[in-house]
Each structure stands twice: as structure tokens, then as C-alpha cells.
Design a protein around this motif. Sequence first.
Motif, PDB file in Angstrom:
ATOM      1  N   ARG A   1       0.852  -1.196   0.000  1.00 41.68           N
ATOM      2  CA  ARG A   1       0.000   0.000   0.000  1.00 41.68           C
ATOM      3  C   ARG A   1       0.892   1.252   0.000  1.00 41.68           C
ATOM      4  O   ARG A   1       0.723   2.154  -0.826  1.00 41.68           O
ATOM      5  CB  ARG A   1      -0.893  -0.041   1.242  1.00 41.68           C
TER       6      ARG A   1
ATOM      7  N   GLY B   1      -8.159  12.375   4.973  1.00 41.43           N
ATOM      8  CA  GLY B   1      -8.199  11.237   5.899  1.00 41.43           C
ATOM      9  C   GLY B   1      -6.772  10.870   6.260  1.00 41.43           C
ATOM     10  O   GLY B   1      -6.312   9.768   5.995  1.00 41.43           O
TER      11      GLY B   1
ATOM     12  N   GLU C   1      -8.252  15.469   8.691  1.00 36.58           N
ATOM     13  CA  GLU C   1      -8.671  14.259   9.410  1.00 36.58           C
ATOM     14  C   GLU C   1      -9.985  14.526  10.140  1.00 36.58           C
ATOM     15  O   GLU C   1     -10.106  15.486  10.893  1.00 36.58           O
ATOM     16  CB  GLU C   1      -7.565  13.819  10.392  1.00 36.58           C
ATOM     17  N   GLY C   2     -10.951  13.634   9.915  1.00 36.99           N
ATOM     18  CA  GLY C   2     -12.289  13.838  10.448  1.00 36.99           C
ATOM     19  C   GLY C   2     -12.488  13.332  11.865  1.00 36.99           C
ATOM     20  O   GLY C   2     -13.351  13.834  12.587  1.00 36.99           O
TER      21      GLY C   2
ATOM     22  N   ALA D   1     -13.543  16.119   5.272  1.00 41.30           N
ATOM     23  CA  ALA D   1     -12.911  16.632   4.043  1.00 41.30           C
ATOM     24  C   ALA D   1     -13.947  17.167   3.050  1.00 41.30           C
ATOM     25  O   ALA D   1     -13.621  18.022   2.222  1.00 41.30           O
ATOM     26  CB  ALA D   1     -12.084  15.526   3.394  1.00 41.30           C
TER      27      ALA D   1
HETATM   28  C1  LIG Z   1      -7.988   4.186   5.741  1.00 42.27           C
HETATM   29  S1  LIG Z   1      -7.483   5.425   6.893  1.00 42.27           S
HETATM   30  C2  LIG Z   1      -6.048   6.084   6.068  1.00 42.27           C
HETATM   31  C3  LIG Z   1      -5.115   6.818   7.008  1.00 42.27           C
HETATM   32  C4  LIG Z   1      -3.858   7.359   6.347  1.00 42.27           C
HETATM   33  N1  LIG Z   1      -4.162   8.241   5.235  1.00 42.27           N
HETATM   34  C5  LIG Z   1      -2.986   6.242   5.836  1.00 42.27           C
HETATM   35  O1  LIG Z   1      -2.911   6.058   4.616  1.00 42.27           O
HETATM   36  O2  LIG Z   1      -2.390   5.531   6.638  1.00 42.27           O
HETATM   37  C6  LIG Z   1      -8.733   6.612   6.618  1.00 42.27           C
HETATM   38  C7  LIG Z   1      -8.718   7.817   7.555  1.00 42.27           C
HETATM   39  O3  LIG Z   1      -9.589   8.788   6.990  1.00 42.27           O
HETATM   40  C8  LIG Z   1     -10.399   9.371   7.993  1.00 42.27           C
HETATM   41  N2  LIG Z   1     -11.617   9.821   7.287  1.00 42.27           N
HETATM   42  C9  LIG Z   1     -12.587   9.052   6.729  1.00 42.27           C
HETATM   43  N3  LIG Z   1     -13.503   9.806   6.098  1.00 42.27           N
HETATM   44  C10 LIG Z   1     -13.098  11.091   6.250  1.00 42.27           C
HETATM   45  C11 LIG Z   1     -13.625  12.348   5.824  1.00 42.27           C
HETATM   46  N4  LIG Z   1     -14.766  12.417   5.103  1.00 42.27           N
HETATM   47  N5  LIG Z   1     -12.969  13.464   6.174  1.00 42.27           N
HETATM   48  C12 LIG Z   1     -11.826  13.412   6.902  1.00 42.27           C
HETATM   49  N6  LIG Z   1     -11.279  12.255   7.332  1.00 42.27           N
HETATM   50  C13 LIG Z   1     -11.900  11.114   7.025  1.00 42.27           C
HETATM   51  C14 LIG Z   1     -10.573   8.264   9.020  1.00 42.27           C
HETATM   52  O4  LIG Z   1     -10.871   8.817  10.302  1.00 42.27           O
HETATM   53  C15 LIG Z   1      -9.206   7.575   8.962  1.00 42.27           C
HETATM   54  O5  LIG Z   1      -8.311   8.152   9.876  1.00 42.27           O
END
Ligand SMILES: C[S@@+](CC[C@H](N)C(=O)[O-])C[C@H]1O[C@@H](n2cnc3c(N)ncnc32)[C@H](O)[C@@H]1O
Length: 297
Positions: A18, A40, A62-63, A91
Motif C-alpha cells: 500500500r 483522511g 482528518e475527520g 474533508a
Molecule cells: C484508511 S485510513 C487512512 C489513514 C492514512 N491516510 C494512511 O494512509 O495511513 C482513513 C482515515 O480517513 C479518515 N476519514 C474518513 N472519512 C473522512 C472524511 N470524510 N474526512 C476526513 N477524514 C476522514 C478516518 O478517520 C481515517 O483516519
Amino acid sequence: MDGRTLLMHQVMLSDGERLRAYDLALRESINPGDVVADLGAGMLALSFLALRHGAGHVFAVEGDPDTAAMAARIAESNGLADRLTVVRGDARKVRLPVPADVVVGELMGNLGPEEEMPETFAEFAADNLAEGGRVVPGRLTTDLTAIQFDGEGWGVWSEDFLGYDLRAVQEHAAPGPQLHFFQRDPLPLSRSVPAVTADLGAKAPSASGEVHELPITRPGTLHAVMGSFTAAFTPGVSLSNFPSYPGCNWAVWIWPLRHTAVAPGDVLGVRLHRPESVRDVAEWRLDCGIVRRKERT
Ligand SMILES: C[S@@+](CC[C@H](N)C(=O)[O-])C[C@H]1O[C@@H](n2cnc3c(N)ncnc32)[C@H](O)[C@@H]1O
């Protein structure tokens, strides 16, 4: 932060393929000094990659409030205050003080769109993407494949388990999706057919309703329809949860079916249903019907 969320991030950060895909894609997408938005951002893995490839400033959106607070602490302890800003919020609603040259994010679910990546990227890009800006990844596809997987998952309810017949169990299992990490590769009985394709940053497509045909390409016993995703980055760089790879943090989505003998010429018709609670992949549904070769000729 609660233990479950921390564990989820731990598993994601351990998924080397990834990170490798994002690393390659960001290397090609970022020009020195670019403003990058990481949607996110979690524990800032993609923000770090962006900085490594020359981003001038990263807005890490980050949400989840606890995760955002942790991200801010990580940024501070790495002395990044002047190069990285943690933005706490959804976001889809965020407005950055300057447009982003590159938007990156990893919101892929087991099937692809159930974490609302297409909608989130579209809404964010409409308000914040600079003209000529890049979106990473560029495309998210959900593929459906008819499979046989003997001795594993649903395939275990076979007519020959240690010489005994377990097919009676099939009668008592209500249809419903399962998430599965294969121990062995399944046997594909059809090619993979794209059921949903989203160009990220553009208007999100509808993720349900259309009927797709999976033509059977080899004789076998149909056990399930598998749903998987492919995120396309730059030419030659993509990431998918099928075929799986060591350390892959996404299971595939399996819709089990009564075991059915199939042959080339048969066609499986499938329709994916997106539920109201779109984020719960256990709520997604699949309608299936088979047209036999004999009926078609
Ligand atoms: C799959 S994780 C990825 C984390 C990081 N980007 C990585 O690649 O390791 C998704 C993250 O996005 C955040 N998230 C999900 N939907 C979101 C939104 N609409 N706005 C902001 N953050 C969001 C979640 O809280 C989580 O921390």
C-alpha cells in the motif's frame, strides 16, 4: 485514541505494498514546492511521503477528532509545524486557505467505494483543487468475479468433506456478504467485470442498480461472487486487494451462492445494491441470476 482505531492504523501502516504504491505515485505527481492535501490523514503516512517528494506544504485533513489530535502531536514531535497543518474536519466540508496542487488520500474499502472515497474526493476537489491539479489515486474500480474456492470459506460446505456431505448447511445460511482473506487463490470462473468506476475528483457515480453480466469462461462449481477494488495511480502503478499480497490489510467481499455447476456459455447476471448505511460493507447486497447456455441458444 481507542485501541480499535489504533490497531486499524497499525495494520494499515504495516501494509508495505500500500505504502509502496502511494510512494511511487506521489514521486511522479508532486512538483517541488507543491501544496498537497492529504484527505483522511490518519497517522500522517501519506503526508510524510508527500513531504519526502518535495511538497512545500501539506494540509492533513482528518475527520476523527482523536486521530486528528494524535496527528497534530506526531507533527509537532517531528518539528513539522512550518510544513504541515493538521485540519480537523470532514474533508467534504473543508476549505483550505490556498488551493491544493495535489490531492491524495486512502479511503478505499473492501469493495472500493463504501468509505465514500468518490464523494469525498469530488466534494473536496470542487472547492480546493487548483486548476491543473492532480488527484492520487485517479480512479477507483469495483470488480466482480464468479469464483470457486474449494475447501475454504463458503466452499467448505461441499459434498465431500472428509468423505461426508456438508451441503445441508447451505440450506440454512441466509444470503449475506462475508469478508475473506484467501489462504489459497480461488479459481476464477469468469473474468473480472467492473461494476462501479469512479474518476476521483470528478462527480461520484452511482454505486448500485446496474445489471452486469459475468460470462462463465471455464467449467466448475460456482461458490460465490467476489467483490474487490483496484485503485489506479499512474500508468503502471495500481493497488488491488485481489490477488492479495503478503501484508494486505483489505479482505475481499464475498457473496456466497448455493453451489452450482457451471460451464462456458452460461452467464451470471449480477446487480450490486448500495445500502443507506453505505459505510457498512456487511449491508451491501448482490442480486444474482444465471442464464444457461442452452437457454441462450
Ligand atoms: C484508511 S485510513 C487512512 C489513514 C492514512 N491516510 C494512511 O494512509 O495511513 C482513513 C482515515 O480517513 C479518515 N476519514 C474518513 N472519512 C473522512 C472524511 N470524510 N474526512 C476526513 N477524514 C476522514 C478516518 O478517520 C481515517 O483516519
